[in-house]
Motif scaffolding. Sequence first.
Motif, mmCIF file in Angstrom:
data_model
loop_
_atom_site.group_PDB
_atom_site.id
_atom_site.type_symbol
_atom_site.label_atom_id
_atom_site.label_comp_id
_atom_site.label_asym_id
_atom_site.label_seq_id
_atom_site.Cartn_x
_atom_site.Cartn_y
_atom_site.Cartn_z
ATOM 1 N N ASP A 57 -8.797 -17.004 -1.188
ATOM 2 C CA ASP A 57 -9.652 -15.971 -1.759
ATOM 3 C C ASP A 57 -10.075 -16.335 -3.175
ATOM 4 N N GLN A 58 -10.739 -15.394 -3.842
ATOM 5 C CA GLN A 58 -11.290 -15.668 -5.185
ATOM 6 C C GLN A 58 -10.203 -15.919 -6.224
ATOM 7 N N ASN A 59 -8.956 -15.539 -5.927
ATOM 8 C CA ASN A 59 -7.835 -15.783 -6.843
ATOM 9 C C ASN A 59 -7.006 -16.997 -6.411
ATOM 10 N N ASN A 60 -7.551 -17.775 -5.491
ATOM 11 C CA ASN A 60 -6.903 -18.978 -4.963
ATOM 12 C C ASN A 60 -5.632 -18.671 -4.178
ATOM 13 N N ILE B 28 -12.290 -8.994 -0.191
ATOM 14 C CA ILE B 28 -12.337 -10.359 -0.709
ATOM 15 C C ILE B 28 -13.794 -10.666 -1.032
ATOM 16 N N THR B 29 -14.049 -11.085 -2.252
ATOM 17 C CA THR B 29 -15.437 -11.273 -2.697
ATOM 18 C C THR B 29 -15.939 -12.700 -2.519
ATOM 19 N N ASN B 30 -15.038 -13.675 -2.678
ATOM 20 C CA ASN B 30 -15.395 -15.087 -2.497
ATOM 21 C C ASN B 30 -14.342 -15.762 -1.641
ATOM 22 N N ILE B 31 -14.776 -16.685 -0.816
ATOM 23 C CA ILE B 31 -13.842 -17.363 0.076
ATOM 24 C C ILE B 31 -14.098 -18.863 0.051
ATOM 25 N N THR B 32 -13.004 -19.632 0.111
ATOM 26 C CA THR B 32 -13.087 -21.090 0.191
ATOM 27 C C THR B 32 -12.448 -21.543 1.493
ATOM 28 N N THR C 192 -17.447 -23.120 0.032
ATOM 29 C CA THR C 192 -17.170 -21.939 -0.788
ATOM 30 C C THR C 192 -18.390 -21.014 -0.714
ATOM 31 N N GLN D 227 -19.819 -16.661 -1.180
ATOM 32 C CA GLN D 227 -19.621 -15.272 -1.566
ATOM 33 C C GLN D 227 -19.759 -14.412 -0.312
#
Length: 353
Positions: free
Chosen positions: A287-290, A317-321, A348, A350
């Motif tokens: 997630d966006q906080n790794n 979750i706003t961003n995903i890798t 990666t 959004q």
Amino acid sequence: MSELFKLFNRAKIQTEQYDETPLSDLELARIKKRLHPKLKTQTSKKKKITVLSGVGVALLAVTIAINSPNALAKLPIIGNFIEQYMNHPGVNDDMYTTYKNIIGQTKENKYGTLTLNEVMLDQGILFITTTYHSNKPVPNSEYLQGNKHLPDTDYLPLFPEIKLDGKEVESGGGAGNDKIDDQTFVIYSQISIPNIELSKPHEIQFSFNTLNDKISDPWEFNFTATGKAIAAKTTETMINQSFSLPNGQKVVVEKITQSPVSLILYYHMFPAPDKTMDYDVQFRLYDQNNNQLGQSSSQTMLENSTLRFQKKNMEPITNITLVPHSINVKSGVPKKDVVKVFHEYTITTQLNK
């Protein structure tokens, strides 16, 4: 005994159907003596009585369970058991209540008592919790060498046969349980129901007809459930990116859907030009906080593959890798060569709100 108190610590019990039993002066004095160091001074006597009445109800419920274990299975427990199963015990219970369907039905047969507590529909998944009290102690597992105190799950009603809107459903899933005593268990089951439409109510029939073997008198439940509240909070983000493995296998990452409790990654796998598929391809999600998301189920090595991930909490979750890795499924491959991570194909993006 400690497990019994843990159960009630995280349970809500519908007490309206039970007669109120006034506490004696001696019982009130004992409770007050135990609680006094932990309670702040109240300016209203009425508030003190309210606190004591609540404690009295809780003690009544525990007393019922201790004196009659079978009564525990009959109590309409509607606590945060689904949250516990999904490792979200700290989530505000009101958040999950929005998405759960409280059932509270109890059935009995010669084997014991089974209460269907609550169910929750998510993306292609039905979560259920039941409370089971067997009429005789459940045998310990003979297969778990290091945990012989755990129950032999062949003797627990874990998975029902399901009819959805009158049609039989072929499904798989997983299950867990909390042992209260040798005869009483809270059971958590996760059942796969692909392509279920969340936004409308469904007539659902459960038949728990397997207990070590087929039984002639199953526990049967009929109820209506919907995932409308979850559907309203579920979003879809298109990705549409592709890459190829060194052997020519192709992977097309299609989309991610996010509900309050899960993410599902949809992607397509195609064989190499020589028609072989020597590698499974899966993804690690951050997630966006790794924080890495825990994978809860998968269907891979298919043209239409999916990975399901459980969220750590119910916040969006706003961003995903996405970091892909391959798993060599050929036999005889050295262990060091089984898994290969492809950081060069990291994606990666959004996520839509």
